[in-house]
Each structure stands twice: as structure tokens, then as C-alpha cells.
Scaffold this motif. Sequence first.
Motif, PDB file in Angstrom:
ATOM      1  N   SER A  14     -66.262 -40.359  10.280  1.00 36.12           N
ATOM      2  CA  SER A  14     -67.712 -40.381  10.156  1.00 36.12           C
ATOM      3  C   SER A  14     -68.281 -38.965  10.296  1.00 36.12           C
ATOM      4  O   SER A  14     -69.163 -38.568   9.522  1.00 36.12           O
ATOM      5  CB  SER A  14     -68.307 -41.296  11.220  1.00 36.12           C
ATOM      6  OG  SER A  14     -69.708 -41.225  11.208  1.00 36.12           O
ATOM      7  N   TYR A  16     -66.685 -36.162   9.695  1.00 31.12           N
ATOM      8  CA  TYR A  16     -66.263 -35.419   8.501  1.00 31.12           C
ATOM      9  C   TYR A  16     -67.204 -35.714   7.326  1.00 31.12           C
ATOM     10  O   TYR A  16     -67.667 -34.807   6.632  1.00 31.12           O
ATOM     11  CB  TYR A  16     -64.823 -35.785   8.148  1.00 31.12           C
ATOM     12  CG  TYR A  16     -64.300 -35.098   6.920  1.00 31.12           C
ATOM     13  CD1 TYR A  16     -63.930 -33.752   6.957  1.00 31.12           C
ATOM     14  CD2 TYR A  16     -64.161 -35.775   5.719  1.00 31.12           C
ATOM     15  CE1 TYR A  16     -63.444 -33.108   5.835  1.00 31.12           C
ATOM     16  CE2 TYR A  16     -63.671 -35.147   4.592  1.00 31.12           C
ATOM     17  CZ  TYR A  16     -63.318 -33.815   4.655  1.00 31.12           C
ATOM     18  OH  TYR A  16     -62.843 -33.183   3.535  1.00 31.12           O
ATOM     19  N   LYS A  17     -67.512 -36.994   7.118  1.00 28.23           N
ATOM     20  CA  LYS A  17     -68.403 -37.379   6.017  1.00 28.23           C
ATOM     21  C   LYS A  17     -69.792 -36.770   6.193  1.00 28.23           C
ATOM     22  O   LYS A  17     -70.427 -36.364   5.217  1.00 28.23           O
ATOM     23  CB  LYS A  17     -68.513 -38.903   5.929  1.00 28.23           C
ATOM     24  CG  LYS A  17     -67.273 -39.556   5.390  1.00 28.23           C
ATOM     25  CD  LYS A  17     -67.410 -41.068   5.397  1.00 28.23           C
ATOM     26  CE  LYS A  17     -66.121 -41.731   4.963  1.00 28.23           C
ATOM     27  NZ  LYS A  17     -66.231 -43.206   5.004  1.00 28.23           N
ATOM     28  N   GLN A  18     -70.273 -36.708   7.434  1.00 30.30           N
ATOM     29  CA  GLN A  18     -71.575 -36.109   7.697  1.00 30.30           C
ATOM     30  C   GLN A  18     -71.559 -34.616   7.378  1.00 30.30           C
ATOM     31  O   GLN A  18     -72.532 -34.073   6.837  1.00 30.30           O
ATOM     32  CB  GLN A  18     -71.982 -36.335   9.149  1.00 30.30           C
ATOM     33  CG  GLN A  18     -72.334 -37.776   9.468  1.00 30.30           C
ATOM     34  CD  GLN A  18     -72.677 -37.943  10.926  1.00 30.30           C
ATOM     35  OE1 GLN A  18     -73.556 -37.255  11.438  1.00 30.30           O
ATOM     36  NE2 GLN A  18     -71.981 -38.839  11.600  1.00 30.30           N
ATOM     37  N   LYS A  21     -71.589 -34.355   3.549  1.00 28.56           N
ATOM     38  CA  LYS A  21     -72.922 -34.714   3.047  1.00 28.56           C
ATOM     39  C   LYS A  21     -73.915 -33.576   3.266  1.00 28.56           C
ATOM     40  O   LYS A  21     -74.651 -33.195   2.350  1.00 28.56           O
ATOM     41  CB  LYS A  21     -73.408 -35.981   3.747  1.00 28.56           C
ATOM     42  CG  LYS A  21     -74.804 -36.391   3.365  1.00 28.56           C
ATOM     43  CD  LYS A  21     -75.258 -37.574   4.197  1.00 28.56           C
ATOM     44  CE  LYS A  21     -76.756 -37.766   4.035  1.00 28.56           C
ATOM     45  NZ  LYS A  21     -77.332 -38.547   5.093  1.00 28.56           N
TER      46      LYS A  21
END
Length: 94
Positions: A14, A16-18, A21
Motif C-alpha cells: 500500500s 509503495y502504491k502511494q 501514485k
Amino acid sequence: MPGVTAPTRGQVLSLYKQFIKNSNQFNNYNFRQYFLRKTRDTFRDNVNQKDPKVLMNVFKDAKNELGVLKRQSVISQMYTFDRLVVEPLKGRKH
């Protein structure tokens, strides 16, 4: 510090994805590519870390850095930059 638990795989993914993004929200191509590369390299460097104390410290530091990245990406959106030759054209696939 007894009872120190490492962040879960889901928490790390999560985070990493933030990072990805927020890195993609930079208007300037050079900043965007720098932060994407830095994110990938930092997470890749720590993928084999097993010590829960070290993992918690790395995770905590990364969350603080994410806050800085979010603020900087918002500031970046206030300015416009000319597109560079190396940037792909929107809506056009090669």
C-alpha cells in the motif's frame, strides 16, 4: 523493544502504491521520473531485510517521506512546464 512487529506485506505494498501514485502527479517530467526511480530503488534495496526493528524504522521513515512527497507533488501542480521531447504524447501510442 519487545514485541516489535514488522509491517505486513499489505502495508508495504500500500505504501509503495502511494509513492508511485504521488510520484506520477508531478507535472515536471524530470521530477516525476526521479521520484519513480527513487521509489523503485529504495523498495528494492529493502526487499530482503528481515530484522523487524530495521523494517519498522524503514517503514516509519518511508511514511514520513511520503508526506513530503505528497506536499511537493501538490506544489508541483501549481506550476506549468513545457513538455520535453522525451515525454510521450497524451492519447497517442507508439
